[in-house]
Enzyme design. Sequence first.
Site, PDB file in Angstrom:
ATOM      1  N   HIS A  92      -0.508 -10.114  -4.692  1.00 22.75           N
ATOM      2  CA  HIS A  92       0.288  -9.761  -5.718  1.00 22.75           C
ATOM      3  C   HIS A  92       0.466 -10.971  -6.721  1.00 22.75           C
ATOM      4  O   HIS A  92       0.280 -12.119  -6.092  1.00 22.75           O
ATOM      5  CB  HIS A  92       1.717  -9.223  -5.034  1.00 22.75           C
ATOM      6  CG  HIS A  92       2.300 -10.438  -4.118  1.00 22.75           C
ATOM      7  ND1 HIS A  92       1.669 -10.367  -2.595  1.00 22.75           N
ATOM      8  CD2 HIS A  92       3.276 -11.206  -4.205  1.00 22.75           C
ATOM      9  CE1 HIS A  92       2.324 -11.149  -2.052  1.00 22.75           C
ATOM     10  NE2 HIS A  92       3.344 -11.727  -2.849  1.00 22.75           N
ATOM     11  N   CYS A 109       0.897  -1.213   0.140  1.00 24.42           N
ATOM     12  CA  CYS A 109      -0.082  -0.103  -0.205  1.00 24.42           C
ATOM     13  C   CYS A 109       0.973   1.134  -0.180  1.00 24.42           C
ATOM     14  O   CYS A 109       0.533   2.150  -0.575  1.00 24.42           O
ATOM     15  CB  CYS A 109      -0.825   0.039   1.190  1.00 24.42           C
ATOM     16  SG  CYS A 109      -2.301  -1.110   0.961  1.00 24.42           S
ATOM     17  N   GLY A 135       3.426 -19.931   1.005  1.00 26.21           N
ATOM     18  CA  GLY A 135       4.651 -19.055   1.174  1.00 26.21           C
ATOM     19  C   GLY A 135       4.427 -17.770   0.920  1.00 26.21           C
ATOM     20  O   GLY A 135       5.260 -16.914   0.632  1.00 26.21           O
TER      21      GLY A 135
HETATM   22  P1  AMP Z   1       5.472 -13.654  -1.484  1.00 29.91           P
HETATM   23  O1  AMP Z   1       6.403 -14.510  -0.879  1.00 29.91           O
HETATM   24  O2  AMP Z   1       4.478 -14.112  -2.546  1.00 29.91           O
HETATM   25  O3  AMP Z   1       4.549 -12.758  -0.418  1.00 29.91           O
HETATM   26  O4  AMP Z   1       6.314 -12.411  -2.155  1.00 29.91           O
HETATM   27  C1  AMP Z   1       6.569 -11.235  -1.687  1.00 29.91           C
HETATM   28  C2  AMP Z   1       7.549 -10.790  -2.701  1.00 29.91           C
HETATM   29  O5  AMP Z   1       7.623  -9.220  -2.492  1.00 29.91           O
HETATM   30  C3  AMP Z   1       9.000 -11.220  -2.426  1.00 29.91           C
HETATM   31  O6  AMP Z   1       9.447 -11.783  -3.751  1.00 29.91           O
HETATM   32  C4  AMP Z   1       9.834 -10.096  -2.212  1.00 29.91           C
HETATM   33  O7  AMP Z   1      11.136 -10.139  -2.544  1.00 29.91           O
HETATM   34  C5  AMP Z   1       8.919  -8.594  -2.561  1.00 29.91           C
HETATM   35  N1  AMP Z   1       9.080  -7.607  -1.839  1.00 29.91           N
HETATM   36  C6  AMP Z   1       9.198  -7.510  -0.317  1.00 29.91           C
HETATM   37  N2  AMP Z   1       9.178  -5.996  -0.344  1.00 29.91           N
HETATM   38  C7  AMP Z   1       9.235  -5.425  -1.513  1.00 29.91           C
HETATM   39  C8  AMP Z   1       9.467  -4.078  -1.902  1.00 29.91           C
HETATM   40  N3  AMP Z   1       9.611  -3.294  -1.135  1.00 29.91           N
HETATM   41  N4  AMP Z   1       9.803  -3.810  -3.410  1.00 29.91           N
HETATM   42  C9  AMP Z   1       9.493  -4.810  -4.297  1.00 29.91           C
HETATM   43  N5  AMP Z   1       9.484  -6.268  -3.816  1.00 29.91           N
HETATM   44  C10 AMP Z   1       9.319  -6.389  -2.586  1.00 29.91           C
HETATM   45 ZN    ZN Z   2      -1.870  -3.203   1.212  1.00 32.04          ZN
END
Ligand code: AMP
Ligand code: ZN
Length: 121
Positions: free
Chosen positions: A98, A5, A91
Site C-alpha cells: 500500500h 484483499c 513499520g
Molecule cells: P502500514 O503501517 O504501512 O502497514 O499501514 C497500514 C495502514 O492501514 C494503517 O495506517 C492503518 O490505519 C490502515 N488500516 C488498517 N486497516 C484498515 C482498514 N480496514 N481500512 C482502512 N485503513 C486501514
Molecule cells: Zn491482500
Amino acid sequence: MCIFCKIVKKEVPASVVYEDSDIIAFKDVHPIAPVHILLIPKKHIESVDDLRDEDVSLAGKLVVAAGKIARDFDISPKGYKLLFRVGEWGGQEVPHLHLHLIGGAKLYEAIHPEEMSKEAR
Ligand code: AMP
Ligand code: ZN
C-alpha cells in the site's frame, strides 16, 4: 485472506475514493493527517520487496493515481508525502502493498532517538 484483499472484494467496508481495474484507493481508518489515503493493487502483493519486473506498470499506476487523487483533494499546491513502508523496521503492519498519500498539513519525520547513535550508512 488479508484485510486489504477483503476491501478489494468489498467484504470489508472502506471509504473508497478511486478505483479502476487494477487498483483501489480508500481513506485510512486511523488518519495521521487531514488527508490520509491508501492506494493498493487489487492483486495481493505483500510489499515493495515482492515487486518484480512484471509489476512495473502496476507500481507506476499507484504513483500516478496518487498524484491524481492529491489534485482532486487539492493538496498539491502545498505538497504532500507518499510512503511505502516495507517490513518490520519499515513499520509495515498490513502485509498487502500500500502507498500512503498523506497531506493537508505540514509533515515531519522522525526515527527513534536510540537509532541515531548508529553509524550512518
Ligand atoms: P502500514 O503501517 O504501512 O502497514 O499501514 C497500514 C495502514 O492501514 C494503517 O495506517 C492503518 O490505519 C490502515 N488500516 C488498517 N486497516 C484498515 C482498514 N480496514 N481500512 C482502512 N485503513 C486501514
Ligand atoms: Zn491482500
